[in-house]
Write a protein that holds these residues in place. Structure first.
Motif, mmCIF file in Angstrom:
data_model
loop_
_atom_site.group_PDB
_atom_site.id
_atom_site.type_symbol
_atom_site.label_atom_id
_atom_site.label_comp_id
_atom_site.label_asym_id
_atom_site.label_seq_id
_atom_site.Cartn_x
_atom_site.Cartn_y
_atom_site.Cartn_z
ATOM 1 N N ALA A 27 0.829 -1.212 0.000
ATOM 2 C CA ALA A 27 0.000 0.000 0.000
ATOM 3 C C ALA A 27 0.860 1.257 0.000
ATOM 4 O O ALA A 27 0.517 2.261 -0.647
ATOM 5 C CB ALA A 27 -0.941 -0.003 1.201
ATOM 6 N N TYR A 28 1.990 1.216 0.703
ATOM 7 C CA TYR A 28 2.884 2.367 0.742
ATOM 8 C C TYR A 28 3.570 2.568 -0.606
ATOM 9 O O TYR A 28 3.783 3.706 -1.047
ATOM 10 C CB TYR A 28 3.917 2.190 1.850
ATOM 11 C CG TYR A 28 3.339 2.340 3.237
ATOM 12 C CD1 TYR A 28 3.313 3.582 3.863
ATOM 13 C CD2 TYR A 28 2.808 1.252 3.913
ATOM 14 C CE1 TYR A 28 2.782 3.731 5.134
ATOM 15 C CE2 TYR A 28 2.272 1.386 5.176
ATOM 16 C CZ TYR A 28 2.253 2.631 5.790
ATOM 17 O OH TYR A 28 1.710 2.772 7.045
ATOM 18 N N ARG A 30 2.246 1.800 -3.455
ATOM 19 C CA ARG A 30 1.214 2.378 -4.328
ATOM 20 C C ARG A 30 1.034 3.862 -4.063
ATOM 21 O O ARG A 30 0.833 4.655 -5.000
ATOM 22 C CB ARG A 30 -0.114 1.637 -4.142
ATOM 23 C CG ARG A 30 -0.113 0.218 -4.726
ATOM 24 C CD ARG A 30 -1.527 -0.330 -4.800
ATOM 25 N NE ARG A 30 -2.116 -0.528 -3.490
ATOM 26 C CZ ARG A 30 -2.025 -1.662 -2.801
ATOM 27 N NH1 ARG A 30 -1.338 -2.691 -3.282
ATOM 28 N NH2 ARG A 30 -2.602 -1.773 -1.613
ATOM 29 N N MET A 31 1.111 4.265 -2.786
ATOM 30 C CA MET A 31 0.967 5.692 -2.490
ATOM 31 C C MET A 31 2.167 6.486 -2.991
ATOM 32 O O MET A 31 2.014 7.619 -3.468
ATOM 33 C CB MET A 31 0.740 5.895 -0.992
ATOM 34 C CG MET A 31 -0.688 5.580 -0.574
ATOM 35 S SD MET A 31 -1.069 5.996 1.149
ATOM 36 C CE MET A 31 -0.365 4.578 1.981
ATOM 37 N N GLU A 33 3.743 5.862 -5.628
ATOM 38 C CA GLU A 33 3.460 6.021 -7.054
ATOM 39 C C GLU A 33 2.343 7.029 -7.272
ATOM 40 O O GLU A 33 2.416 7.886 -8.168
ATOM 41 C CB GLU A 33 3.081 4.669 -7.658
ATOM 42 C CG GLU A 33 2.818 4.708 -9.147
ATOM 43 C CD GLU A 33 2.520 3.338 -9.715
ATOM 44 O OE1 GLU A 33 2.297 3.253 -10.941
ATOM 45 O OE2 GLU A 33 2.518 2.346 -8.952
ATOM 46 N N GLU A 34 1.287 6.942 -6.451
ATOM 47 C CA GLU A 34 0.154 7.866 -6.571
ATOM 48 C C GLU A 34 0.600 9.318 -6.446
ATOM 49 O O GLU A 34 0.138 10.196 -7.198
ATOM 50 C CB GLU A 34 -0.880 7.549 -5.484
ATOM 51 C CG GLU A 34 -2.039 8.525 -5.399
ATOM 52 C CD GLU A 34 -2.900 8.325 -4.155
ATOM 53 O OE1 GLU A 34 -3.752 9.198 -3.886
ATOM 54 O OE2 GLU A 34 -2.721 7.296 -3.457
ATOM 55 N N PHE A 35 1.491 9.580 -5.510
ATOM 56 C CA PHE A 35 1.921 10.952 -5.249
ATOM 57 C C PHE A 35 3.109 11.376 -6.125
ATOM 58 O O PHE A 35 3.600 12.504 -5.996
ATOM 59 C CB PHE A 35 2.286 11.117 -3.773
ATOM 60 C CG PHE A 35 1.157 10.786 -2.836
ATOM 61 C CD1 PHE A 35 -0.136 11.187 -3.108
ATOM 62 C CD2 PHE A 35 1.390 10.063 -1.668
ATOM 63 C CE1 PHE A 35 -1.180 10.885 -2.249
ATOM 64 C CE2 PHE A 35 0.355 9.744 -0.800
ATOM 65 C CZ PHE A 35 -0.941 10.154 -1.099
ATOM 66 N N GLY A 36 3.571 10.477 -6.977
ATOM 67 C CA GLY A 36 4.709 10.802 -7.833
ATOM 68 C C GLY A 36 5.967 11.106 -7.048
ATOM 69 O O GLY A 36 6.769 11.965 -7.441
ATOM 70 N N ARG A 133 3.851 14.896 1.574
ATOM 71 C CA ARG A 133 2.901 14.172 2.423
ATOM 72 C C ARG A 133 3.606 13.281 3.443
ATOM 73 O O ARG A 133 4.671 12.725 3.167
ATOM 74 C CB ARG A 133 1.969 13.326 1.565
ATOM 75 C CG ARG A 133 1.009 14.165 0.721
ATOM 76 C CD ARG A 133 0.255 13.298 -0.254
ATOM 77 N NE ARG A 133 -0.768 14.043 -0.975
ATOM 78 C CZ ARG A 133 -0.539 14.733 -2.095
ATOM 79 N NH1 ARG A 133 0.686 14.803 -2.614
ATOM 80 N NH2 ARG A 133 -1.533 15.382 -2.699
ATOM 81 N N GLU A 221 -5.539 14.816 4.744
ATOM 82 C CA GLU A 221 -6.221 14.551 3.474
ATOM 83 C C GLU A 221 -7.199 13.390 3.578
ATOM 84 O O GLU A 221 -8.307 13.454 3.029
ATOM 85 C CB GLU A 221 -5.198 14.248 2.377
ATOM 86 C CG GLU A 221 -4.437 15.471 1.907
ATOM 87 C CD GLU A 221 -3.682 15.220 0.614
ATOM 88 O OE1 GLU A 221 -3.466 16.192 -0.133
ATOM 89 O OE2 GLU A 221 -3.303 14.060 0.343
ATOM 90 N N ARG A 222 -6.789 12.326 4.251
ATOM 91 C CA ARG A 222 -7.697 11.191 4.373
ATOM 92 C C ARG A 222 -7.192 10.238 5.452
ATOM 93 O O ARG A 222 -6.022 10.237 5.810
ATOM 94 C CB ARG A 222 -7.833 10.452 3.044
ATOM 95 C CG ARG A 222 -6.575 9.767 2.527
ATOM 96 C CD ARG A 222 -6.863 9.073 1.199
ATOM 97 N NE ARG A 222 -5.784 8.233 0.724
ATOM 98 C CZ ARG A 222 -4.997 8.514 -0.303
ATOM 99 N NH1 ARG A 222 -5.167 9.648 -0.966
ATOM 100 N NH2 ARG A 222 -4.051 7.670 -0.682
ATOM 101 N N ARG A 239 -0.780 16.288 4.630
ATOM 102 C CA ARG A 239 -0.045 17.072 3.651
ATOM 103 C C ARG A 239 0.541 18.320 4.300
ATOM 104 O O ARG A 239 -0.125 18.986 5.109
ATOM 105 C CB ARG A 239 -0.975 17.471 2.502
ATOM 106 C CG ARG A 239 -0.345 18.242 1.360
ATOM 107 C CD ARG A 239 -1.410 18.438 0.267
ATOM 108 N NE ARG A 239 -0.886 19.158 -0.879
ATOM 109 C CZ ARG A 239 -0.856 20.488 -0.984
ATOM 110 N NH1 ARG A 239 -1.322 21.241 0.016
ATOM 111 N NH2 ARG A 239 -0.354 21.083 -2.050
#
Length: 243
Positions: A27-28, A30-31, A33-36, A133, A221-222, A239
């Motif tokens: 999951a980390y 993926r995050m 990657e999500e946040f570039g 973040r 953020e979530r 963030r």
């Protein structure tokens, strides 16, 4: 001061063999990657599993941990030269302009002292670039995970290369409000050695963590689940504002 589980050389060498399934880190990844994220600060990097996964993807990584023995394990792994390893804690880091700071697994809960926790949040914010973040997880206190930390329910025996058969278990020794203290025992069959490590984790409520983040200037953020442990963990994504 690191727990002996991480700071004792013989025990630090057991960390990876005793916990080989690190799918919790997916999951980390993926995050990131999500946040570039191109530059990541891994707080409480331990034996470097996550830091090296990131570095293998071409990400610039700084791993910080107070346990020298764990860092020695990390530095001995293939690809370790691609990571900047720092012995210490997040409370005294230079501005790194990181895109992402992480505290995986039990790291956030292991910062049990309130002053150290606030230094960690402040240090992570300083290390982040504006817009960067902070992501970390902590167990939901309502699930009372510590009730399963008994010898009967946690005992296991593992054949560890180079160490032989090691029996290990957890036993809670005290619960004081949000603080849970437990002892982990390690029995080495090869020579009869028994070593123990005392640990304390702080179980923070969701609103408490949110208030702490706001006090240090983060925007929350979530808050989500750990995908591999639904309903048992809070995963916070906060963030650093642009201004």
């Amino acid at each position: 001061m690191a727990d002996d589980a991480f700071g004792h050389p013989r025990l630090a060498a057991l960390y990876d063999p005793l916990d080989p399934d690190r799918s919790d880190l997916d999951a980390y990844l993926r995050m990131a990657e999500e946040f570039g994220a191109r530059r990541v600060l891994d707080i409480g990097c331990g034996t470097g599993v996550f830091a090296l996964l990131l570095a293998g993807r071409g990400i610039e990584v700084v791993g910080v941990d107070p346990a020298r023995a764990s860092l020695d394990v990390a530095r001995g792994k293939p690809g370790a030269a691609r990571v900047r390893w720092i012995e210490g804690d997040a409370g005294a880091l230079p501005p790194l302009r990181a895109d992402l700071a992480t505290m995986t697994a039990n790291v956030a809960q292991a910062v049990a002292d309130p002053d150290a926790w606030h230094r960690t949040l402040a240090g992570a914010r300083t290390a982040l670039r504006p817009g960067g973040r902070l992501v970390f997880e902590t167990r939901d206190p309502a699930r009372r995970a510590w009730e399963s930390w008994t010898r009967e329910r946690s005992y296991r025996s593992v054949d560890v290369p180079g160490a032989g058969t090691v029996g290990t278990w957890h036993q809670v020794t005290g619960v004081d409000g949000p603080l849970v203290t437990f002892r982990t025992t390690y029995e080495f069959a090869a020579d009869g050695t028994v070593l123990t490590s005392e640990s304390t984790l702080r179980f923070r409520e969701r609103d408490e963590v949110g208030a702490d983040l706001a006090a240090h200037g983060y925007e929350l953020e979530r808050v989500g689940d750990a995908p591999d442990r639904p309903g048992r963990e809070f995963v916070f994504v906060a963030r650093r504002p642009d201004a």
